[in-house]
Design an enzyme around this catalytic site. Structure first.
Site, PDB file in Angstrom:
ATOM      1  N   CYS A 155       0.969  -1.232  -0.285  1.00  0.00           N
ATOM      2  CA  CYS A 155      -0.118   0.126   0.034  1.00  0.00           C
ATOM      3  C   CYS A 155       0.897   1.292  -0.080  1.00  0.00           C
ATOM      4  CB  CYS A 155      -0.839   0.069   1.010  1.00  0.00           C
ATOM      5  SG  CYS A 155      -2.018  -1.521   1.249  1.00  0.00           S
TER       6      CYS A 155
ATOM      7  N   HIS B  47      -3.022   7.594   6.530  1.00  0.00           N
ATOM      8  CA  HIS B  47      -3.154   6.247   5.712  1.00  0.00           C
ATOM      9  C   HIS B  47      -4.570   6.077   6.238  1.00  0.00           C
ATOM     10  CE1 HIS B  47      -1.959   2.919   3.814  1.00  0.00           C
ATOM     11  NE2 HIS B  47      -2.207   2.109   4.892  1.00  0.00           N
TER      12      HIS B  47
ATOM     13  N   GLU C 225      -1.426   5.281  13.988  1.00  0.00           N
ATOM     14  CA  GLU C 225      -0.966   6.190  13.382  1.00  0.00           C
ATOM     15  C   GLU C 225      -1.394   7.534  14.008  1.00  0.00           C
ATOM     16  OE1 GLU C 225      -1.596   8.264   8.567  1.00  0.00           O
ATOM     17  OE2 GLU C 225      -2.788   6.540   9.100  1.00  0.00           O
TER      18      GLU C 225
ATOM     19  N   LYS D 177      -9.994   7.772   2.441  1.00  0.00           N
ATOM     20  CA  LYS D 177     -10.449   6.445   2.388  1.00  0.00           C
ATOM     21  C   LYS D 177     -11.863   6.220   2.994  1.00  0.00           C
ATOM     22  CE  LYS D 177      -5.914   4.058   2.491  1.00  0.00           C
ATOM     23  NZ  LYS D 177      -5.044   5.163   2.853  1.00  0.00           N
TER      24      LYS D 177
ATOM     25  N   HIS E 264      -9.956   1.767   0.196  1.00  0.00           N
ATOM     26  CA  HIS E 264      -8.366   1.620   0.170  1.00  0.00           C
ATOM     27  C   HIS E 264      -8.016   0.908  -1.247  1.00  0.00           C
ATOM     28  CE1 HIS E 264      -4.429   1.103   1.096  1.00  0.00           C
ATOM     29  NE2 HIS E 264      -4.536   0.266   2.284  1.00  0.00           N
TER      30      HIS E 264
ATOM     31  N   PHE F   2       1.980  -3.573   3.986  1.00  0.00           N
ATOM     32  CA  PHE F   2       2.175  -4.638   4.368  1.00  0.00           C
ATOM     33  C   PHE F   2       3.840  -5.000   4.248  1.00  0.00           C
ATOM     34  CE2 PHE F   2      -2.093  -7.222   4.218  1.00  0.00           C
ATOM     35  CZ  PHE F   2      -2.573  -6.445   5.338  1.00  0.00           C
TER      36      PHE F   2
END
Length: 413
Positions: free
Chosen positions: A164, A304, A315, A336, A341, A400
């Site tokens: 991502c 994010h 975050e 998002k 996403h 990831f």
């Protein structure tokens, strides 16, 4: 060696809530969600039946019919937004300029739909029926390759693959090519077409996806106490980055200026963020250092903000760790909440939201923030966009594998 200035002179967007820059930005300003029931395949037996799909997308005229058949949708999306951005920039590239014009484009998964389809062909009809175009349709670099072919870009050309964070890494790499003199113009961004049975099934099996099948528009709810996972989205975003004097010489429009980047690794876990978002903290600090800015100079962060239980709190902690008392003065939001996403394309479409916030002085909202998580206690611009001075904006992308990327853009002086 002094670094050259880099500015944004063109943009293109393709998102679940808008098929071009103006419609995407209008949807963001009006808090319009693009999440709905999955139509790409029969999802009635799936635990998760919702996604952020593109609506009414046609790969032509960016690709002719034969090219469209021989490329996966993630390439369709990438070429489409790259052409949008190139047209928006008003550039005309001559044969002499082509070697100074490059493409770096990210994708986290590439042609997973093609791989699924051809695996079914292999099982049902045998190896003799597998498409000869399987490999070029599947591999992640084909978006960058096809964009260069369509635009005639003969400079630096490759793809970043970091889950991502892919698009954010692509944008940062492209900016560096210009800063250090390897190119004068770069088309960059990210693309993803991962709303497929295996992809949805895999993320659902990992309990990563939101389960709110009866209320899809309410499913993506970053920083809200009732969040239970992210919503898978698809689409692409593209930016034309240009050396400042090159852009000025041709009288180009300038949306914003690239200011800095920070890339780090958690070295912690394949999917979970390091405690307190430690890797993300270092990425933001490096971006501030690269931009030669103080934390108090930042006005807005596009987080994010995936709508996962752990990710949003980590975050938030990371932002507090970097910005200290100024974190309370910052506007932070997650677009998002409206797009879902977009995985490897997320950093591109969200960087575009940052740049439009700088250009127009409007803070994108976080919709569906009805019951804020007590651990998520910053100003997330809940529900409704609002006017606000945005001289400097930062975008976070975490992937990831522990990949962290922070990009900073500001008003061009």
């Amino acid at each position: 060696m002094s670094r050259r200035r880099v500015v944004v002179t063109g943009m293109g967007a393709l998102a679940p809530n808008g098929n071009d820059l103006s419609s995407f930005w209008d949807a963001i300003l009006n808090g319009r969600s693009g999440i709905g029931q999955i139509t790409r395949f029969d999802a009635s037996d799936f635990r998760v039946q919702i996604a952020g799909e593109l609506k009414d997308f046609d790969p032509e005229p960016a690709l002719d019919r034969k090219e469209a058949r021989r490329n996966d949708p993630f390439v369709h999306y990438g070429v489409h937004v790259a052409q949008q951005a190139f047209d928006d920039s008003g550039l005309q590239i001559s044969d002499e300029d082509a070697e100074r014009f490059g493409v770096i484009f990210g994708s986290g998964i590439g042609g997973i739909g093609t791989l699924e389809d051809q695996n079914a062909v292999l099982r049902e009809k045998g190896p003799g029926k597998v498409s000869p175009f399987l490999v070029p349709m599947m591999i992640c670099d084909m978006s960058a390759g096809m964009i260069s072919i369509k635009l005639g870009a003969k400079g630096p050309n490759y793809t970043t693959v970091s889950a991502c964070a892919s698009a954010a890494h692509a944008i940062g790499e492209a900016a560096r090519k210009i800063q250090y003199g390897d190119a004068d113009v770069m088309v960059t961004g990210g693309t993803e077409a991962a709303v497929t049975p295996v992809s949805v099934g895999g993320f659902a099996a990992a309990r990563a996806l939101a389960v709110r099948n009866d209320e899809p528009e309410l499913a993506s709810r970053p920083f809200d106490s009732d969040r239970n996972g992210f919503v898978l989205g698809e689409g692409a975003g593209a930016l034309v980055l240009e050396e400042y004097e090159h852009a000025r010489a041709r009288g180009a429009q300038i949306y914003a200026e690239f200011r800095g980047l920070g890339f780090t690794a958690d070295a912690y876990h394949i999917t979970d963020m390091a405690p307190e978002g430690e890797g993300g903290q270092r990425a933001m600090r490096l971006a501030l250092k690269d931009a030669e800015l103080d934390p108090t100079d930042v006005d807005y962060i596009n987080a994010h903000g995936t709508s996962t239980l752990v990710g949003d709190t980590q975050e938030t902690a990371a932002i507090k760790g970097v910005f200290a008392d100024h974190a309370r003065s910052l506007a932070v939001s997650s677009t998002k909440s409206m797009t879902g996403h977009l995985l490897g394309a997320a950093g591109a479409i969200e960087t575009i939201a940052c740049i439009m916030a700088v250009k127009h002085g409007v803070l994108p909202p976080t919709i569906n923030l009805d019951n804020p998580d007590p651990a998520c206690d910053l100003d997330y611009v809940p529900k409704t966009a609002r006017e606000g001075n945005v001289d400097v904006a930062l975008n976070n992308s975490f992937g990831f594998g522990g990949h962290n990327a922070a990009l900073i853009f500001g008003r061009a002086a």
